[in-house]
Scaffold this active site. Structure first.
Site, mmCIF file in Angstrom:
data_model
loop_
_atom_site.group_PDB
_atom_site.id
_atom_site.type_symbol
_atom_site.label_atom_id
_atom_site.label_comp_id
_atom_site.label_asym_id
_atom_site.label_seq_id
_atom_site.Cartn_x
_atom_site.Cartn_y
_atom_site.Cartn_z
ATOM 1 N N HIS A 265 0.831 -1.437 0.111
ATOM 2 C CA HIS A 265 -0.283 0.097 0.179
ATOM 3 C C HIS A 265 1.096 0.843 -0.266
ATOM 4 O O HIS A 265 2.236 0.778 0.339
ATOM 5 C CB HIS A 265 -1.037 0.044 0.976
ATOM 6 C CG HIS A 265 -0.066 0.099 2.108
ATOM 7 N ND1 HIS A 265 -0.078 -0.710 3.047
ATOM 8 C CD2 HIS A 265 -0.219 1.067 3.263
ATOM 9 C CE1 HIS A 265 0.413 -0.360 4.747
ATOM 10 N NE2 HIS A 265 0.398 0.706 4.195
ATOM 11 N N HIS B 130 4.111 7.438 3.495
ATOM 12 C CA HIS B 130 4.966 6.338 2.977
ATOM 13 C C HIS B 130 4.425 5.193 2.527
ATOM 14 O O HIS B 130 2.915 5.178 1.945
ATOM 15 C CB HIS B 130 5.296 5.386 4.882
ATOM 16 C CG HIS B 130 3.613 4.679 4.855
ATOM 17 N ND1 HIS B 130 2.919 5.315 5.688
ATOM 18 C CD2 HIS B 130 3.140 3.382 4.907
ATOM 19 C CE1 HIS B 130 1.864 4.392 6.148
ATOM 20 N NE2 HIS B 130 2.054 3.647 5.409
ATOM 21 N N GLU C 180 7.754 1.341 5.112
ATOM 22 C CA GLU C 180 7.045 0.216 5.908
ATOM 23 C C GLU C 180 7.620 -0.974 5.363
ATOM 24 O O GLU C 180 7.203 -1.326 3.917
ATOM 25 C CB GLU C 180 5.705 1.030 6.045
ATOM 26 C CG GLU C 180 4.728 -0.509 7.368
ATOM 27 C CD GLU C 180 3.505 -0.155 7.437
ATOM 28 O OE1 GLU C 180 2.874 -1.202 8.411
ATOM 29 O OE2 GLU C 180 3.209 0.944 6.622
#
Length: 138
Positions: A8, A81, A130
């Site tokens: 994502h 992010h 991440e």
């Protein structure tokens, strides 16, 4: 370690409700998950499905939220992010640390219910990154 699938793109927003309307009405998103609070990380999140990934909308839960500081610098919100999957979170953490990258904290459970950690933007080409263990249902 091998770069996995882009899971994502995290987008900070001052209002998940307004962002949902944008992705639904302007971008034509057909599947928008129900928003939920993630108090351990100080955020409310909502996932918008795309054909090959997701957008993670992130709203701060109070002034102690890490997203609060981001929105202070970027009041309209924006990309926060990128999140990539890996098969083994502990192996990935050790790999990044061996490369000299600054891992931000220990692995913890993220919004998908799987272990995650973040790598500092200065070690990732300027992008907060991440790293997420691939969910078992993939």
């Amino acid at each position: 370690m091998k770069l996995g699938r882009l899971n994502h793109v995290g987008v900070a927003t001052p209002s998940i409700e307004n962002s949902i309307a944008f992705y639904r009405d302007v971008m034509g998103a057909g599947v928008i998950r129900e928003p939920f609070d993630l108090p351990a990380q100080g955020v409310k999140v909502c996932f918008v499905d795309t054909p090959n990934s997701q957008i993670e909308l992130i709203e701060p839960l109070g002034e102690g939220s890490p997203i609060h500081g981001f929105l202070a610098k970027n009041p309209a919100g924006g990309q926060h992010h990128l999140c990539y999957e890996v098969p083994d979170i502990h192996e990935a953490k050790a790999w990044f640390e061996a490369k000299g990258a600054k891992v931000l904290g220990e692995p913890r459970i993220g919004a998908h219910g799987t272990p995650i950690f973040f790598v500092h933007p200065k070690d990732m080409g300027g992008v907060l990154t991440e790293i997420m263990e691939t969910p078992k249902d993939h």
